[in-house]
Design an enzyme around this catalytic site. Structure first.
Site, PDB file in Angstrom:
ATOM      1  N   GLU A  82     -12.642  24.322 -36.245  1.00 41.11           N
ATOM      2  CA  GLU A  82     -11.868  24.903 -35.153  1.00 41.11           C
ATOM      3  C   GLU A  82     -11.291  23.818 -34.235  1.00 41.11           C
ATOM      4  OE1 GLU A  82     -10.777  27.809 -34.805  1.00 41.11           O
ATOM      5  OE2 GLU A  82     -11.932  28.832 -36.349  1.00 41.11           O
ATOM      6  N   TYR A 107     -10.995  29.781 -26.440  1.00 43.32           N
ATOM      7  CA  TYR A 107     -10.716  30.147 -27.827  1.00 43.32           C
ATOM      8  C   TYR A 107     -11.818  29.667 -28.769  1.00 43.32           C
ATOM      9  CZ  TYR A 107      -9.327  29.822 -32.597  1.00 43.32           C
ATOM     10  OH  TYR A 107      -9.366  29.905 -33.963  1.00 43.32           O
ATOM     11  N   ASP A 122      -6.023  32.778 -31.206  1.00 49.25           N
ATOM     12  CA  ASP A 122      -5.206  31.597 -31.469  1.00 49.25           C
ATOM     13  C   ASP A 122      -3.749  32.013 -31.606  1.00 49.25           C
ATOM     14  OD1 ASP A 122      -5.048  32.833 -33.950  1.00 49.25           O
ATOM     15  OD2 ASP A 122      -5.717  31.080 -35.093  1.00 49.25           O
TER      16      ASP A 122
END
Length: 352
Positions: free
Chosen positions: A37, A120, A138
């Site tokens: 990520e 996020y 996202d």
């Protein structure tokens, strides 16, 4: 009203095979989820895959990453850009080891307290790695949700509403799969151009499809163009084949990365005074074509100068001579690889 069950049924048939994604029925590794990520921020899946695989081979566990010297981490990251991510990645690994006995917190709140983890990333790791009911919003998810509900508010202001919509759709079970399904839907069926609406599991309730306005979403506030900055870069070669380098300050743009000596990068930089910024007073040769590079907030144009000194010439204070054969081990940023290439230095293993 869109149903999570329809999206999950589509995902079970069409889920992408990604190197950081657990197979169906397997328990995800929080370390691999988190690392991927961070890498995927501002970077495409295609670009990240080879870097991720090399990074995992080099640092297979959070313990290995935490123990590694910062220079090694930056070198492994070189080429991915946005280098503050690498610094935060290393700091986060150390915090997990020092404060959490090597185990990632399993809640959004706990994850948010770690270095470099924002809303996020915390939502994505909490959902995917720990199956927590969290919203991971996202760019792909923003696109899907603004089209699904025809959200006319501009980004980034629309994000709280998008997050609210995602949370309202979360299923009672499988929140991790739901998060990944939304990402896959945006990446494969609902891209920025020419969405494949006929294949979408949410085609019936999608307001943008009904109104024929898919490509007008999401709506974004116009970005202000940054002012171009200029500077000089000095590629100094020693007769034994070594190149003069230095390390940028740990904080700030390209912090901790290796570079050839340069002047300041300013909008009002005067090339006539470049000799004063050179690392040594000698005859420098200007490379005809400047190097251009675009950072997030501004474009950069560097005029490259080349020079040569005898073997065994000592490096100026705070700098070092690195043998040509070891340049690939240095944490060189993309712009520095371009500068070296402009000077005719193209060692194996380096690409801009």
């Amino acid at each position: 009203m869109p149903r999570a069950a329809d999206l999950l049924a589509w995902y079970d048939r069409h889920r992408r095979a990604l190197p950081w994604r657990a197979e169906a029925g397997e328990r995800p590794d929080p370390y691999r989820v988190w690392a991927s990520e961070i890498m995927l921020q501002q970077t495409t899946v295609t670009a990240v895959k080879p870097y991720y695989e090399r990074f995992m081979a080099r640092f297979p566990t959070v313990q290995a990453l935490a123990r590694a010297p910062s220079e090694e981490v930056m070198q492994a990251w070189a080429g991915l850009g946005y280098y503050s991510r690498a610094r935060n990645l290393h700091a986060c690994a150390k915090a997990v080891m020092e404060n959490h006995a090597g185990r990632f917190p399993d809640t959004e709140e706990g994850l948010r307290a770690l270095p470099g983890i924002g809303a996020y990333t915390a939502g994505a790791v909490a959902a995917i790695a720990f199956d927590r009911p969290a919203a991971a919003v996202d760019g792909n998810v923003e696109r899907v949700m603004t089209r699904l509900f025809a959200i006319a508010d501009e980004l980034p202001g629309a994000r709280p509403l998008i997050r609210e919509k995602v949370l309202a759709l979360l299923p009672a079970g499988r929140p991790g799969d739901f998060a990944q399904a939304l990402m896959d839907l945006g990446a494969t069926i609902c891209p920025p151009r020419n969405p494949a609406c006929g294949l979408c599991p949410w085609r019936e309730p999608c307001r943008a499809r009904i109104e024929g306005t898919q490509e007008s979403f999401p709506r974004k506030a116009k970005k202000k163009a940054g002012q171009t900055r200029y500077g000089a870069a000095f590629v100094l070669t020693r007769a034994d084949g070594a190149i003069l380098l230095r390390t940028r300050p740990a904080k700030g743009l390209l912090g901790g990365m290796a570079e050839v000596p340069t002047s300041e990068w300013r909008a009002d930089y005067e090339l006539d005074g470049a000799a004063q910024d050179a690392p040594l007073p000698l005859r420098w040769t200007e490379v005809p074509q400047p190097v251009r590079h675009v950072f997030t907030h501004f474009p950069l144009e560097l005029t490259v100068f080349t020079g040569a000194v005898p073997a065994k010439t000592p490096a100026p204070a705070g700098m070092r001579f690195t043998p040509l054969g070891r340049l690939a081990e240095e944490p060189l940023s993309g712009v520095m690889v371009k500068v070296l290439a402009a000077a005719g230095v193209r060692p194996a293993g380096l690409s801009a």
